[in-house]
Design an enzyme around this catalytic site. Structure first.
Site, PDB file in Angstrom:
ATOM      1  N   TYR A   1       0.851  -1.196   0.000  1.00  0.00           N
ATOM      2  CA  TYR A   1       0.000   0.000   0.000  1.00  0.00           C
ATOM      3  C   TYR A   1       0.875   1.230   0.000  1.00  0.00           C
ATOM      4  CZ  TYR A   1      -5.009  -0.145  -0.014  1.00  0.00           C
ATOM      5  OH  TYR A   1      -6.308  -0.207  -0.437  1.00  0.00           O
TER       6      TYR A   1
ATOM      7  N   GLU B   1      -0.540   4.785  -0.631  1.00  0.00           N
ATOM      8  CA  GLU B   1      -1.323   5.999  -0.916  1.00  0.00           C
ATOM      9  C   GLU B   1      -0.449   7.228  -0.702  1.00  0.00           C
ATOM     10  OE1 GLU B   1      -4.731   5.569   1.612  1.00  0.00           O
ATOM     11  OE2 GLU B   1      -5.957   4.795  -0.012  1.00  0.00           O
TER      12      GLU B   1
ATOM     13  N   ASP C   1      -5.048  14.032 -25.588  1.00  0.00           N
ATOM     14  CA  ASP C   1      -5.128  12.643 -25.149  1.00  0.00           C
ATOM     15  C   ASP C   1      -4.369  11.810 -26.183  1.00  0.00           C
ATOM     16  OD1 ASP C   1      -5.789  10.038 -24.613  1.00  0.00           O
ATOM     17  OD2 ASP C   1      -7.940  10.404 -24.354  1.00  0.00           O
TER      18      ASP C   1
ATOM     19  N   THR D   1      -2.121   6.398 -22.463  1.00  0.00           N
ATOM     20  CA  THR D   1      -2.080   5.052 -21.904  1.00  0.00           C
ATOM     21  C   THR D   1      -0.663   4.552 -22.092  1.00  0.00           C
ATOM     22  OG1 THR D   1      -2.584   3.864 -23.942  1.00  0.00           O
ATOM     23  CG2 THR D   1      -4.470   4.596 -22.625  1.00  0.00           C
TER      24      THR D   1
ATOM     25  N   LYS E   1      -0.811   0.907 -25.284  1.00  0.00           N
ATOM     26  CA  LYS E   1      -1.154   0.828 -26.713  1.00  0.00           C
ATOM     27  C   LYS E   1       0.149   0.852 -27.511  1.00  0.00           C
ATOM     28  CE  LYS E   1      -5.805   2.502 -25.820  1.00  0.00           C
ATOM     29  NZ  LYS E   1      -6.837   3.526 -26.059  1.00  0.00           N
TER      30      LYS E   1
ATOM     31  N   ARG F   1      -0.758  -2.298 -18.898  1.00  0.00           N
ATOM     32  CA  ARG F   1      -2.023  -1.566 -19.004  1.00  0.00           C
ATOM     33  C   ARG F   1      -2.081  -0.474 -17.942  1.00  0.00           C
ATOM     34  NH1 ARG F   1      -6.174  -2.584 -21.870  1.00  0.00           N
ATOM     35  NH2 ARG F   1      -4.910  -4.254 -22.718  1.00  0.00           N
TER      36      ARG F   1
END
Ligand SMILES: *Cc1c(COP(=O)(O)O)cnc(C)c1O
Length: 419
Positions: free
Chosen positions: A60, A62, A206, A232, A235, A241
Site C-alpha cells: 500500500y 497511498e 489525449d 495510456t 497501446k 495496461r
C-alpha cells in the site's frame, strides 16, 4: 517434501487453480496463433511481465514518493521515482503523474483537476474517431460536464482546424481536447494550441493511441504544445495496461490531488514498476526503430488494401492504424470482424465518419500494426495479410477455401513467435 508442495513451488498457479491456469495458457496460445490487428493492443516484454507479476502488488502506498500514508515505502518510492524521472525525460515534460489505473482514469483526473460540474468541454465526435471520455453522453464526461464536439470534414474525413476554431468560438470551452481512438492522421497540436489560447481554454491532448510513436520520435510531441497530456502505457507505447498524465508545472499540484485523493486510493505499485521498465525500454536504441516499423507496416497495409479495392478512410495513414470503409464491399463491420476471426485475423468493427448505419451497425473495421510489429513482421507480411483479408471477405464459398487461408495464417504465426 510432498508431491503436492513440490508442485506448489514449481508451478503455483497450476497447483492452486488449474482452471485459471488453463485459461491463461489458452490465452497465451490465442495470442500466438492469431494475427492480432487490434490497433489499441500490443505485446509487452518479458521484463514488463516480470515486474507486473512481482511482490510490489503487496504494497500500500497511498500518496506520492516521500509523502506516503504508509510506512515501508522505501522500495516503491524508488520504483515510482524511476518511472517519473524516465517518463519526464522521454516526453520532455515538466511534470508527470504515473498513478492513473487507465487512460480513462487519467482523463477523469484531469477533468476533476481543472473543471467544475457543468463546465463546457469540446472534443472530437465519438463517431468520427474521438473517445467516450471526451464528452460522450453515456460517459461521466458527458453527464457531469456540458459537452460539445467537432467533426471531421465530409468527404476527406480530415480534421479541419477552421471547423474546430468555429466550434470553439461558439462553445467557449473551458477545456479543449485533441486526440482520438480511430483517427489515422497527424493532428496539428500547435494549431489546436493556438485555438485554445484564442478562446481561453485549457488545452488537453489525449495521446492514448500515439504515445509510443511520440516516444520513438516518429510522431510530434504534444507535451510541447498542450497544457496537459494524458496517455495510456499499453497501446503503441508497449508497456503494462495503465495511464499517465503530463502537465505544465502550473497544473501539477491540482492533477496530483485529483488522482489521489480525488479519484483513486492505493496506486498499483506493481504496474507502476512495470511502467518504469517500459520507460527504460523506450530509452533503449531499438525502440525508435520499432516505432518506425510500426509506421512502415501500417502504411504498407493501407497501400496493399487500397490496391485490392478497399476504401481507406482519409486515403491512408500517418499512424499505426488503418480505418477501412467496407461499404463498397457490401459487408458490415460486424460480419467482417467475425469472418476474419474465423481465419485467425483479429480486428474490430468500427464506425466510419458520417456512418450511414450508425454506431450499432458500423460500416468499417479498424486495423493496427503494433502487435504484429512487436512479433517482428515487416511490410512484406502486411502485403500478404492484406491479400488474406481480401480473400476472406470476398467470401468464396468453395469448400476448403477458408481452411486454406487459416493455414496460411498459421504459417505466418509460426514464423513470428509472440514470445
Ligand atoms: C484507449 C483510449 C483511452 C482509454 O484508455 P483505457 O485505458 O482503456 O481506459 C482514452 N482515450 C483515448 C483517445 C483512447 O484511445
Amino acid at each position: 517434501m510432498s508431491v503436492r508442495s513440490n508442485e506448489l513451488n514449481r508451478n503455483p498457479l497450476k497447483a492452486v487453480d488449474p482452471e485459471l491456469f488453463s485459461t491463461i495458457t489458452a490465452e497465451r496460445k490465442r495470442q500466438q496463433d492469431n494475427l492480432i490487428m487490434i490497433a489499441s493492443e500490443n505485446l509487452v516484454s518479458r521484463a514488463v511481465l516480470e515486474a507486473q507479476g512481482s511482490v510490489l502488488t503487496n504494497k500500500y502506498a497511498e500518496g506520492y514518493a516521500g509523502a506516503r500514508y504508509y510506512g515501508g515505502c522505501v522500495n516503491v518510492d524508488r520504483a515510482e521515482n524511476l518511472a517519473c524521472q524516465r517518463a519526464r525525460e522521454i516526453f520532455e515534460a515538466e511534470h508527470v503523474n504515473v498513478q492513473p489505473h487507465s487512460g480513462t482514469s487519467a482523463n477523469m483526473a484531469v477533468f476533476l483537476a481543472v473543471l467544475k460540474p457543468g463546465d463546457p468541454i469540446l472534443g472530437m465526435d465519438l463517431s468520427h474517431g474521438g473517445h467516450l471520455t471526451h464528452g460522450s453522453k453515456v460517459n461521466i464526461s458527458g453527464r457531469y460536464y456540458s459537452s460539445f464536439s467537432y467533426k471531421v470534414e465530409p468527404g476527406s474525413c480530415l480534421l479541419s482546424l477552421e471547423e474546430v476554431r468555429k466550434t470553439a468560438l461558439k462553445v467557449r470551452p473551458k477545456l479543449l481536447i485533441a486526440g482520438a481512438s480511430s483517427y489515422p492522421r497527424l493532428v496539428d497540436y500547435e494549431g489546436f494550441a493556438a485555438i485554445a489560447r484564442e478562446v481561453g481554454a485549457i488545452f488537453l491532448v489525449d495521446m492514448a493511441h500515439t504515445a509510443g510513436l511520440t516516444a520513438g520520435g516518429v510522431h510530434p510531441n504534444p507535451v510541447l504544445y498542450a497544457d496537459i497530456v494524458t496517455a495510456t502505457t499499453h497501446k503503441t507505447f508497449r508497456g503494462p495496461r495503465g495511464g499517465m498524465i503530463f502537465s505544465r508545472q502550473q497544473y501539477a499540484e491540482a492533477i496530483d490531488k485529483a488522482v489521489f485523493p480525488g479519484l483513486q486510493g492505493g496506486p498499483l505499485m506493481h504496474v507502476i514498476a512495470a511502467k518504469a521498465v517500459a520507460f527504460k525500454e523506450a530509452q533503449l536504441p531499438g525502440y525508435a526503430a520499432y516505432q518506425e516499423k510500426v509506421l512502415a507496416n501500417a502504411a504498407a497495409l493501407a497501400e496493399a488494401l487500397s490496391s485490392l479495392g478497399f476504401t481507406i478512410v482519409t486515403g491512408g495513414t500517418d499512424t499505426h492504424l488503418v480505418l477501412v470503409d467496407l461499404r463498397n464491399k457490401n459487408i458490415s463491420g460486424m460480419d467482417a470482424e467475425k469472418m476474419l476471426e474465423n481465419v485467425g485475423i483479429i480486428v474490430n468493427k468500427n464506425v466510419i465518419p458520417y456512418d450511414p448505419k450508425g454506431a450499432n451497425a458500423p460500416s468499417g473495421i479498424r486495423l493496427g500494426s503494433p502487435t504484429l510489429t512487436s512479433r517482428g513482421m515487416m511490410p512484406s507480411q502486411m502485403q500478404e495479410i492484406a491479400v488474406l483479408i481480401e480473400e476472406t471477405l470476398a467470401g468464396q464459398s468453395k469448400s476448403g477455401h477458408l481452411d486454406a487461408i487459416r493455414r496460411r495464417v498459421d504459417n505466418i504465426c509460426l514464423e513470428y513467435p509472440a514470445y
